[in-house]
Design a protein around this motif. Structure first.
Motif, mmCIF file in Angstrom:
data_model
loop_
_atom_site.group_PDB
_atom_site.id
_atom_site.type_symbol
_atom_site.label_atom_id
_atom_site.label_comp_id
_atom_site.label_asym_id
_atom_site.label_seq_id
_atom_site.Cartn_x
_atom_site.Cartn_y
_atom_site.Cartn_z
ATOM 1 N N ARG A 25 0.856 -1.185 0.000
ATOM 2 C CA ARG A 25 0.000 0.000 0.000
ATOM 3 C C ARG A 25 0.890 1.232 0.000
ATOM 4 N NH1 ARG A 25 -3.013 1.531 5.222
ATOM 5 N NH2 ARG A 25 -1.632 -0.091 5.945
ATOM 6 N N LEU A 26 0.645 2.153 -0.909
ATOM 7 C CA LEU A 26 1.383 3.409 -0.976
ATOM 8 C C LEU A 26 0.616 4.474 -0.208
ATOM 9 C CD1 LEU A 26 3.762 5.047 -2.149
ATOM 10 C CD2 LEU A 26 2.281 5.593 -4.079
ATOM 11 N N ILE A 27 1.324 5.162 0.664
ATOM 12 C CA ILE A 27 0.721 6.224 1.463
ATOM 13 C C ILE A 27 1.456 7.519 1.129
ATOM 14 C CG2 ILE A 27 0.212 7.018 3.800
ATOM 15 C CD1 ILE A 27 0.398 3.957 4.555
ATOM 16 N N ASP A 52 12.300 -8.127 3.422
ATOM 17 C CA ASP A 52 13.151 -8.990 4.242
ATOM 18 C C ASP A 52 13.715 -8.293 5.477
ATOM 19 O OD1 ASP A 52 12.790 -11.158 2.580
ATOM 20 O OD2 ASP A 52 14.542 -10.705 1.349
ATOM 21 N N ASP A 53 13.189 -7.150 5.813
ATOM 22 C CA ASP A 53 13.644 -6.389 6.979
ATOM 23 C C ASP A 53 12.406 -5.756 7.610
ATOM 24 O OD1 ASP A 53 15.284 -5.129 8.822
ATOM 25 O OD2 ASP A 53 16.568 -4.186 7.320
ATOM 26 N N ILE A 54 12.583 -5.147 8.749
ATOM 27 C CA ILE A 54 11.441 -4.496 9.403
ATOM 28 C C ILE A 54 11.062 -3.205 8.681
ATOM 29 C CG2 ILE A 54 12.787 -3.219 11.126
ATOM 30 C CD1 ILE A 54 10.462 -4.204 13.099
ATOM 31 N N ALA A 55 12.075 -2.555 8.099
ATOM 32 C CA ALA A 55 11.843 -1.291 7.392
ATOM 33 C C ALA A 55 13.056 -1.002 6.511
ATOM 34 C CB ALA A 55 11.613 -0.162 8.385
ATOM 35 N N ILE A 63 9.895 2.359 3.384
ATOM 36 C CA ILE A 63 9.158 1.107 3.274
ATOM 37 C C ILE A 63 9.063 0.495 4.662
ATOM 38 C CG2 ILE A 63 9.083 -1.197 2.262
ATOM 39 C CD1 ILE A 63 10.666 -0.054 -0.106
ATOM 40 N N LEU A 64 7.845 0.193 5.075
ATOM 41 C CA LEU A 64 7.609 -0.464 6.358
ATOM 42 C C LEU A 64 7.017 -1.837 6.116
ATOM 43 C CD1 LEU A 64 5.912 2.441 8.383
ATOM 44 C CD2 LEU A 64 8.328 1.748 8.433
ATOM 45 N N HIS A 65 7.566 -2.831 6.767
ATOM 46 C CA HIS A 65 6.954 -4.159 6.720
ATOM 47 C C HIS A 65 5.614 -4.058 7.449
ATOM 48 C CE1 HIS A 65 6.243 -8.393 7.348
ATOM 49 N NE2 HIS A 65 7.250 -8.666 6.525
ATOM 50 N N GLN A 75 7.489 1.822 19.202
ATOM 51 C CA GLN A 75 8.312 1.068 18.263
ATOM 52 C C GLN A 75 7.916 1.359 16.817
ATOM 53 O OE1 GLN A 75 9.046 -3.057 19.409
ATOM 54 N NE2 GLN A 75 8.664 -2.480 21.538
ATOM 55 N N GLN A 76 6.623 1.527 16.556
ATOM 56 C CA GLN A 76 6.198 1.931 15.215
ATOM 57 C C GLN A 76 6.863 3.254 14.838
ATOM 58 O OE1 GLN A 76 1.949 2.004 14.401
ATOM 59 N NE2 GLN A 76 1.598 0.411 15.933
#
Length: 147
Positions: A25-27, A52-55, A63-65, A75-76
């Motif tokens: 999803r693009l924000i 393949d990473d958290i972000a 990019i956020l997983h 944490q977000q």
């Protein structure tokens, strides 16, 4: 009446059809809400998608997983702000960690208690060619928080 029936039928079919784009999803800049907080990084947009990473950060995009959205609020915001720091300062992980911690402290979303929870989640990070291991990152983040 007939148009309404067709519209309802089409909507029903769309709801049942698989949506491969739903996996990402693009924000647009300024439109991202993380745990009720409007997260922004100037003109940078955000993509939510499995990686393949958290972000990650690329010029003009964070990019956020999707799993980031299930983390506690601090944490977000830490991971988003960390990636925003890369937009500002470049690829240095220590600088991104430090700036994110300092911004969290200044903005009030990262308390000493929340930093401890973040540290617990990072303790087992193994490190790689671009990232120090979890304990090394944690020690530096504690110094940044104390400044």
């Amino acid at each position: 009446m007939f148009k309404n029936i067709l519209a309802c039928a089409a909507a029903s079919l769309l709801a049942l059809a698989p949506h491969p784009a739903a996996a990402q999803r693009l924000i647009l800049p300024g439109a991202l809400l993380l745990a009720g907080y409007r997260a922004t990084c100037g003109p940078v947009d955000t993509m939510i998608k499995p990686i393949d990473d958290i972000a990650a950060a690329y010029r003009g995009r964070i990019i956020l997983h999707p799993r980031v959205l299930n983390l506690p609020r601090a944490q977000q915001l830490f991971w988003y702000t960390h990636e925003c720091a890369h937009q500002i300062f470049g690829p240095g992980e220590a600088a991104a960690d430090c700036w994110s911690v300092q911004q969290g402290k200044i903005q009030g979303w990262l308390s000493r208690d929340e930093l401890g929870k973040l540290e617990n989640s990072m303790r087992g990070f193994p490190g790689d060619s671009a990232h120090a291991d979890g304990p090394t990152r944690i020690a530096y983040m504690q110094q940044c928080f104390s400044r």
